[in-house]
Write a protein that holds these residues in place. Structure first.
Motif, PDB file in Angstrom:
ATOM      1  N   ASP A   1     -30.498  -9.669  53.708  1.00 49.46           N
ATOM      2  CA  ASP A   1     -31.153  -8.384  53.478  1.00 49.46           C
ATOM      3  C   ASP A   1     -32.600  -8.483  53.961  1.00 49.46           C
ATOM      4  N   TYR A   2     -32.846  -8.046  55.162  1.00 49.49           N
ATOM      5  CA  TYR A   2     -34.162  -8.198  55.775  1.00 49.49           C
ATOM      6  C   TYR A   2     -35.137  -7.088  55.386  1.00 49.49           C
ATOM      7  N   HIS A   3     -34.667  -6.078  54.684  1.00 48.96           N
ATOM      8  CA  HIS A   3     -35.537  -4.946  54.357  1.00 48.96           C
ATOM      9  C   HIS A   3     -35.162  -4.422  52.974  1.00 48.96           C
ATOM     10  N   ASN A   4     -35.602  -5.132  51.952  1.00 47.11           N
ATOM     11  CA  ASN A   4     -35.234  -4.782  50.589  1.00 47.11           C
ATOM     12  C   ASN A   4     -36.325  -3.929  49.968  1.00 47.11           C
ATOM     13  N   HIS A   5     -35.928  -2.942  49.172  1.00 43.15           N
ATOM     14  CA  HIS A   5     -36.896  -2.048  48.540  1.00 43.15           C
ATOM     15  C   HIS A   5     -37.239  -2.459  47.115  1.00 43.15           C
ATOM     16  N   LEU A   6     -36.589  -3.499  46.604  1.00 43.10           N
ATOM     17  CA  LEU A   6     -36.930  -3.956  45.262  1.00 43.10           C
ATOM     18  C   LEU A   6     -38.255  -4.704  45.289  1.00 43.10           C
ATOM     19  N   PRO A   7     -39.154  -4.366  44.368  1.00 38.54           N
ATOM     20  CA  PRO A   7     -40.378  -5.169  44.279  1.00 38.54           C
ATOM     21  C   PRO A   7     -40.027  -6.622  43.954  1.00 38.54           C
ATOM     22  N   PRO A   8     -40.675  -7.582  44.606  1.00 40.28           N
ATOM     23  CA  PRO A   8     -40.361  -8.994  44.364  1.00 40.28           C
ATOM     24  C   PRO A   8     -40.427  -9.379  42.885  1.00 40.28           C
ATOM     25  N   GLN A   9     -41.358  -8.791  42.131  1.00 37.16           N
ATOM     26  CA  GLN A   9     -41.458  -9.127  40.711  1.00 37.16           C
ATOM     27  C   GLN A   9     -40.223  -8.669  39.933  1.00 37.16           C
ATOM     28  N   ASP A  10     -39.549  -7.596  40.384  1.00 38.55           N
ATOM     29  CA  ASP A  10     -38.320  -7.163  39.718  1.00 38.55           C
ATOM     30  C   ASP A  10     -37.203  -8.184  39.901  1.00 38.55           C
ATOM     31  N   ILE A  11     -37.157  -8.785  41.085  1.00 37.51           N
ATOM     32  CA  ILE A  11     -36.154  -9.828  41.344  1.00 37.51           C
ATOM     33  C   ILE A  11     -36.516 -11.089  40.567  1.00 37.51           C
ATOM     34  N   ALA A  12     -37.782 -11.486  40.619  1.00 41.64           N
ATOM     35  CA  ALA A  12     -38.225 -12.698  39.919  1.00 41.64           C
ATOM     36  C   ALA A  12     -37.982 -12.598  38.416  1.00 41.64           C
ATOM     37  N   ASN A  13     -38.209 -11.419  37.855  1.00 44.73           N
ATOM     38  CA  ASN A  13     -38.037 -11.210  36.411  1.00 44.73           C
ATOM     39  C   ASN A  13     -36.631 -10.750  36.038  1.00 44.73           C
ATOM     40  N   ASP A  14     -35.752 -10.631  37.033  1.00 42.12           N
ATOM     41  CA  ASP A  14     -34.377 -10.162  36.838  1.00 42.12           C
ATOM     42  C   ASP A  14     -34.360  -8.865  36.018  1.00 42.12           C
ATOM     43  N   ARG A  15     -35.101  -7.894  36.502  1.00 38.80           N
ATOM     44  CA  ARG A  15     -35.287  -6.628  35.810  1.00 38.80           C
ATOM     45  C   ARG A  15     -33.964  -5.935  35.491  1.00 38.80           C
ATOM     46  N   LYS A  16     -33.939  -5.313  34.322  1.00 39.86           N
ATOM     47  CA  LYS A  16     -32.857  -4.405  33.948  1.00 39.86           C
ATOM     48  C   LYS A  16     -33.484  -3.017  33.818  1.00 39.86           C
ATOM     49  N   TRP A  17     -32.805  -2.037  34.377  1.00 40.09           N
ATOM     50  CA  TRP A  17     -33.297  -0.664  34.333  1.00 40.09           C
ATOM     51  C   TRP A  17     -32.695   0.045  33.129  1.00 40.09           C
TER      52      TRP A  17
END
Length: 160
Positions: free
Chosen positions: A31-47
């Motif tokens: 995925d070369y163009h992801n719209h998720l903020p990196p901190q959401d991935i790092a923190n394994d965000r739940k919406w």
């Protein structure tokens, strides 16, 4: 007659069906163009809800809503995510033929197993069905990336 977004969606030839189903479908995603903020991935965000995951920062959805005349309060303003989701659902029937219409329904099918067409008439049902799923680990930031078989994530924003 084929149902909307059947497994051969956009695969009009035997060669296309073969290349996708027999070669590419099971490959991992880079995925070369992801719209998720990196901190959401790092923190394994739940919406908390589909409004948040879909409308918090999706400029494609915002553009369609603005084009349809939705008040900015319900696009990127301070309206609740439920109000924003309802406004987006009201715009969907006007987006037939736009890739956003297909993307929206592919996301509903692939990640929520929902085949309903998003509209004001189905907004409540879709909201409720996705609400429970988003509380599960399978629908956290990393959970969704795992489900999509994403092996590498790039990002399009540089730190300011």
């Amino acid at each position: 007659m084929h149902r909307f977004l059947n497994p051969d969606f956009l695969l009009d030839t035997a060669a296309a069906r073969h290349l996708y189903h027999d070669v590419a479908e099971s490959l991992p995603i880079v995925d070369y163009h992801n719209h998720l903020p990196p901190q959401d991935i790092a923190n394994d965000r739940k919406w908390d809800d589909i409004g948040a995951i879909w409308l918090e920062g999706d400029h494609y959805k915002w553009r369609a809503m603005r084009w349809a005349g939705v008040n900015e309060e319900k696009v990127s303003g301070s309206a609740s995510f439920r109000e924003k989701f309802d406004a987006f659902a009201a715009v969907m029937p006007r987006c037939v033929g736009n890739p956003l219409y297909h993307w929206t329904h592919l996301e509903l099918q692939r990640y929520f197993s929902i085949r309903e067409i998003l509209s004001p008439a189905t907004a409540d049902s879709i909201w409720e069905k996705t609400q429970a799923m988003l509380a599960e680990d399978s629908h956290s930031a990393r959970g969704l990336l795992r489900r999509m078989q994403v092996r590498y994530v790039g990002h399009d924003r540089l730190p300011m």
